[in-house]
Design an enzyme around this catalytic site. Structure first.
Site, PDB file in Angstrom:
ATOM      1  N   TYR A 133     -90.074  -4.308   5.490  1.00  0.00           N
ATOM      2  CA  TYR A 133     -90.322  -3.905   4.101  1.00  0.00           C
ATOM      3  C   TYR A 133     -91.721  -4.352   3.672  1.00  0.00           C
ATOM      4  O   TYR A 133     -92.446  -3.609   3.017  1.00  0.00           O
ATOM      5  CB  TYR A 133     -89.267  -4.513   3.167  1.00  0.00           C
ATOM      6  CG  TYR A 133     -87.867  -4.011   3.419  1.00  0.00           C
ATOM      7  CD1 TYR A 133     -87.465  -2.743   3.028  1.00  0.00           C
ATOM      8  CD2 TYR A 133     -86.927  -4.822   4.056  1.00  0.00           C
ATOM      9  CE1 TYR A 133     -86.181  -2.284   3.263  1.00  0.00           C
ATOM     10  CE2 TYR A 133     -85.635  -4.373   4.294  1.00  0.00           C
ATOM     11  CZ  TYR A 133     -85.267  -3.107   3.896  1.00  0.00           C
ATOM     12  OH  TYR A 133     -83.995  -2.652   4.140  1.00  0.00           O
ATOM     13  N   ASN A 154     -83.498   6.713  -1.438  1.00  0.00           N
ATOM     14  CA  ASN A 154     -84.044   7.787  -0.611  1.00  0.00           C
ATOM     15  C   ASN A 154     -83.141   9.021  -0.665  1.00  0.00           C
ATOM     16  O   ASN A 154     -82.022   8.984  -0.173  1.00  0.00           O
ATOM     17  CB  ASN A 154     -84.170   7.279   0.831  1.00  0.00           C
ATOM     18  CG  ASN A 154     -84.608   8.326   1.817  1.00  0.00           C
ATOM     19  OD1 ASN A 154     -85.017   9.419   1.452  1.00  0.00           O
ATOM     20  ND2 ASN A 154     -84.515   7.984   3.084  1.00  0.00           N
ATOM     21  N   CYS A 201     -85.347   5.874   6.491  1.00  0.00           N
ATOM     22  CA  CYS A 201     -85.312   4.540   5.880  1.00  0.00           C
ATOM     23  C   CYS A 201     -84.646   3.509   6.785  1.00  0.00           C
ATOM     24  O   CYS A 201     -84.888   2.308   6.643  1.00  0.00           O
ATOM     25  CB  CYS A 201     -84.640   4.592   4.514  1.00  0.00           C
ATOM     26  SG  CYS A 201     -83.047   5.421   4.491  1.00  0.00           S
ATOM     27  N   HIS A 202     -83.842   3.974   7.758  1.00  0.00           N
ATOM     28  CA  HIS A 202     -83.200   3.041   8.692  1.00  0.00           C
ATOM     29  C   HIS A 202     -84.230   2.350   9.577  1.00  0.00           C
ATOM     30  O   HIS A 202     -83.922   1.328  10.185  1.00  0.00           O
ATOM     31  CB  HIS A 202     -82.163   3.777   9.548  1.00  0.00           C
ATOM     32  CG  HIS A 202     -82.749   4.833  10.421  1.00  0.00           C
ATOM     33  ND1 HIS A 202     -83.066   6.092   9.946  1.00  0.00           N
ATOM     34  CD2 HIS A 202     -83.104   4.816  11.726  1.00  0.00           C
ATOM     35  CE1 HIS A 202     -83.583   6.800  10.931  1.00  0.00           C
ATOM     36  NE2 HIS A 202     -83.621   6.046  12.028  1.00  0.00           N
ATOM     37  N   GLU A 258     -81.685   6.088  18.393  1.00  0.00           N
ATOM     38  CA  GLU A 258     -83.110   6.249  18.704  1.00  0.00           C
ATOM     39  C   GLU A 258     -83.575   5.338  19.841  1.00  0.00           C
ATOM     40  O   GLU A 258     -84.742   5.373  20.211  1.00  0.00           O
ATOM     41  CB  GLU A 258     -83.955   5.948  17.466  1.00  0.00           C
ATOM     42  CG  GLU A 258     -83.775   6.938  16.376  1.00  0.00           C
ATOM     43  CD  GLU A 258     -84.682   6.711  15.188  1.00  0.00           C
ATOM     44  OE1 GLU A 258     -84.774   7.617  14.370  1.00  0.00           O
ATOM     45  OE2 GLU A 258     -85.306   5.634  15.080  1.00  0.00           O
TER      46      GLU A 258
END
Length: 179
Positions: free
Chosen positions: A107, A130, A138-139, A167
């Site tokens: 962040y 979001n 955002c993850h 991912e």
């Protein structure tokens, strides 16, 4: 009418997508069931009809489905209508979209990249609102030194970690952090 919303199946459950004439107006991660996701979409987009996705939106749906099955697609070319999104949030989302699949930032790093060092909490709040997850990924934004941080989607941090696992994000050298 070239606007509406629909649900679509993914490897993690039923997602939603809403579109206008020029761009997407929202994307929704699963809410636990198709009925719950549909109810969420109706609340978020009360003026839009539920209908079949036009070809241009169906192509985006297919990309999201492939991504949630493990394909890498940053989706940077997907147009998002941010006319109702506060300017600070837009800057946060721009930086967040630039994080490559399988990579993360903290962040605080996002705050620094938008020229607002010290605004890590505000970045977290923007990401918590979001309207385009997972296209605005955002993850991929984590808490520094303390692990994953929060996640407002159904399932919370477990969903965030599952998206990072899809991912194939790698654990960093510090416990609880990803590269």
């Amino acid at each position: 009418m070239d606007s509406g919303w629909c649900l679509f199946d993914t490897a993690i459950g039923p997602c939603g997508i809403a579109w206008g004439e020029q761009a997407l107006v929202g994307v929704q991660l699963p809410e636990g069931s198709a009925a719950a996701t549909r109810a969420c979409m109706r609340r978020r987009f009360p003026r839009l009809p539920e209908c079949a996705a036009p070809a241009r939106v169906a192509a985006i749906v297919a990309r999201v489905q492939r991504w949630l099955e493990g394909g890498h697609d940053a989706m940077l070319d997907v147009a998002l209508d941010m006319s109702a999104v506060p300017e600070f949030h837009q800057r946060v989302y721009q930086v967040t979209r630039a994080i490559a699949p399988g990579h993360t930032l903290s962040y605080g790093e996002v705050a620094a990249r938008i020229g607002e060092p010290g605004a890590a909490r505000a970045v977290g709040q923007a990401l918590g609102r979001n309207p385009f997850a997972p296209i605005v990924p955002c993850h991929r934004v984590l808490a520094a030194r303390t692990g994953a941080g929060g996640f407002s989607a159904d399932g919370g941090v477990a969903t965030k970690l599952r998206l990072l696992e899809i991912e194939r994000a790698q654990l960093g050298s510090e416990p609880g952090l990803f590269d």
